[in-house]
Design an enzyme around this catalytic site. Sequence first.
Site, mmCIF file in Angstrom:
data_model
loop_
_atom_site.group_PDB
_atom_site.id
_atom_site.type_symbol
_atom_site.label_atom_id
_atom_site.label_comp_id
_atom_site.label_asym_id
_atom_site.label_seq_id
_atom_site.Cartn_x
_atom_site.Cartn_y
_atom_site.Cartn_z
ATOM 1 N N HIS A 192 -7.540 -1.489 5.702
ATOM 2 C CA HIS A 192 -6.466 -0.529 6.044
ATOM 3 C C HIS A 192 -6.572 0.814 5.331
ATOM 4 O O HIS A 192 -6.929 1.801 5.958
ATOM 5 C CB HIS A 192 -5.100 -1.178 5.829
ATOM 6 N N HIS A 240 -5.422 -1.031 11.952
ATOM 7 C CA HIS A 240 -4.641 -2.270 12.046
ATOM 8 C C HIS A 240 -5.475 -3.214 12.910
ATOM 9 O O HIS A 240 -6.207 -2.771 13.790
ATOM 10 C CB HIS A 240 -3.306 -2.032 12.764
ATOM 11 N N ASP A 243 -0.080 -4.196 5.893
ATOM 12 C CA ASP A 243 -0.904 -3.714 7.014
ATOM 13 C C ASP A 243 -2.329 -4.110 6.687
ATOM 14 O O ASP A 243 -2.771 -3.930 5.561
ATOM 15 C CB ASP A 243 -0.823 -2.195 7.141
ATOM 16 N N HIS A 277 0.848 -1.204 0.000
ATOM 17 C CA HIS A 277 0.000 0.000 0.000
ATOM 18 C C HIS A 277 0.875 1.242 0.000
ATOM 19 O O HIS A 277 2.091 1.154 0.093
ATOM 20 C CB HIS A 277 -0.982 -0.012 1.175
ATOM 21 N N ASP A 330 5.877 4.227 5.101
ATOM 22 C CA ASP A 330 6.714 3.168 5.681
ATOM 23 C C ASP A 330 6.666 1.874 4.859
ATOM 24 O O ASP A 330 7.331 0.901 5.199
ATOM 25 C CB ASP A 330 6.359 2.918 7.163
ATOM 26 N N HIS A 331 5.895 1.882 3.770
ATOM 27 C CA HIS A 331 5.844 0.709 2.875
ATOM 28 C C HIS A 331 6.247 1.021 1.434
ATOM 29 O O HIS A 331 6.562 0.117 0.682
ATOM 30 C CB HIS A 331 4.438 0.099 2.885
ATOM 31 N N HIS A 379 6.606 -5.823 11.318
ATOM 32 C CA HIS A 379 5.872 -4.579 11.525
ATOM 33 C C HIS A 379 5.291 -4.474 12.935
ATOM 34 O O HIS A 379 4.081 -4.376 13.128
ATOM 35 C CB HIS A 379 4.745 -4.463 10.488
HETATM 36 ZN ZN LIG Z 1 -0.081 1.397 6.585
#
Ligand SMILES: [Zn+2]
Length: 477
Positions: A161, A406, A182, A69, A73-74, A428
Site C-alpha cells: 500500500h 488496494h 489498506d 498507515h 482517512d486512517h 473500508h
Molecule cells: Zn490508504
Amino acid sequence: MMETSGKNSLRFFALGGGNEVGRSCHILQFKGKTIMLDAGVHPAYQGYASLPFYDEFDLSTIDVLLISHFHVDHAASLPYVMQKTNFQGRVFMTHPTKAIYRWLLRDFVRVTSIGSSSGGQDDNLYTDEDLADSFDKIETIDYHSTVDINGIKFTAFHAGHVLGAAMFQIEIAGVRVLFTGDYSRELDRHLNSAEVPPLPSDVLIVESTFGTATHEPRANRERKLTQLIHSTVSRGGRVLLPVFALGRAQEIMLILDEYWSQHAEELGGGQVPIYYASNLAKRCMSVFQTYVNMMNDDIRKKFRDSQTNPFIFKNISYLKNIDEFQDFGPSVMLASPGMLQSGLSRDILERWCPEAKNLVLITGYSVEGTMAKFLMLEPDTIPSISNAEATIPRRCQIEEISFAAHVDFQENLEFIEKISAPNIILVHGESNPMGRLKSALLSNFASLKGTEGEVHVFNPRNCIDVILEFKGVKIAK
Ligand SMILES: [Zn+2]
C-alpha cells in the site's frame, strides 16, 4: 451502545469506515480489553463532520490504539483523539508512519483551516501545537515484533500500500484478530507486498475498497499511463495528476522519471518539465530516501548497484507553491491533495480545465462526495473553490488509471483464503462494492456451510455491533 456482552464474546463495531470509505475507526472488545484500530477523517467532509462517531463510545476505556498507515482517512483524527478527548490509552505505529505523520498532518491542519467554509479557527479539529504534543506520546513498533500490553499482544506485518503501512495481528487470551488496514498484494516498484502471518487468525477485519472489481495487469496500466501522458504533452497539453502528497505519488514518480530518461530526446532536458507540487515535497522525500532499507529487494538492489538514491529524481523538480510556477507550454504536474478538495491541485484544476487539450489523470481512489469523484462524471462546469457562485467550464480530458494499491477481488479472495479465518468482517468500502464482495465470499465458501469450517461474513454499518462467541475453545495463556 454500552451493553456488556458475555465474557467469552468478542465485540466489534465501527465508529467510522463501516459501509463507507473514510474516517476509519474500529473498536474491538474482548475479556475486558479494548482496542481501537485507526483514527481517520472523512475526506468529503470538514471540521467535526469529518470525524468518526466518537460521541458513541467512551474513549477513556481504550487500552491500545493502533494506526495502520499515515493516510488521512486512517490517521488524521489522531491528534484530536489524543489532545481533545478523554482518551488515555497508548498509541502505536511503525517508524516510517510516524516520520511521515508529523509533516503530513501539519499540511492537513494548514489545508483544512484554509479550506473551511467559515475561514476561521472554529472548524479546526486541532492545531500545530496539538499535533506536536501528540507526536511525543506516540510509540513505534518494528515489523515482525510483538508488543504485550497487559495481556493484549500485537504484531505488525507488511501491508504493501504505502511506505510504513502495517497489518496488525492482535491476540487476547488466545483469540487472534488480523486487521489488514489498506493493503496490496501486487508487486510494486518500491514496496514489499502484504504478507500472510505465520499464526492463524480467528477473525479477519479486511478492506473492501474495490469490491468484486478486477484491476488490469500492472504492466498495462503503466503503459497506458505513460502513453496517455506522452500523447497529451506532444500536442501541447498540460497534465494534472492529483495525488495524495505522499505514498502513491512516489510510485508514479518512479514510473515517470524512468520513462522520461528512456525518451530523453523528446521529453528530457526540461523540454517537458515534470513538477511535484507540495509544500511537503522536500521534507517527505527525505523520509523516503531514509527508509529505502524497509522497501523491496528490487529498489534496494538499484540503490546498491547505482550508489545513488532512487528517490533522487533526474527529471522531476519540486514546486513549493503555485507562485513560483512559470506556466509556459506543456508540463506534467503532480499536485496534492489527491481528491481535489482544496489547495494546490484544486487551484491548478481550475486554471487548466477550460482547455480541451489538457488532461486530468486520476490515479488514486476517489471518495464519494469529493471533486475527484465528481469529475469522473465529466461535468460541463465545476464550481470554483474561491467563489461559490462562479462556475468554470470543464473541457479538458478526464481519465482514470488506478495506482491506488488496494487489492482487487482476486487478490483479496486469495489472501482471505490463505488467512482462512472463520469470521470475516468487511470494512473500508462503499455499501455496493462491499455488499457484492460479501455475496461473492459467501458463495465462494458455500460448500463449508453447516460444517465446522463454516465461514461467517459481516458487513456492519457504523455503530452496529458484531458479537462473536469464543466458548472455551481457547486456552488463555
Ligand atoms: Zn490508504
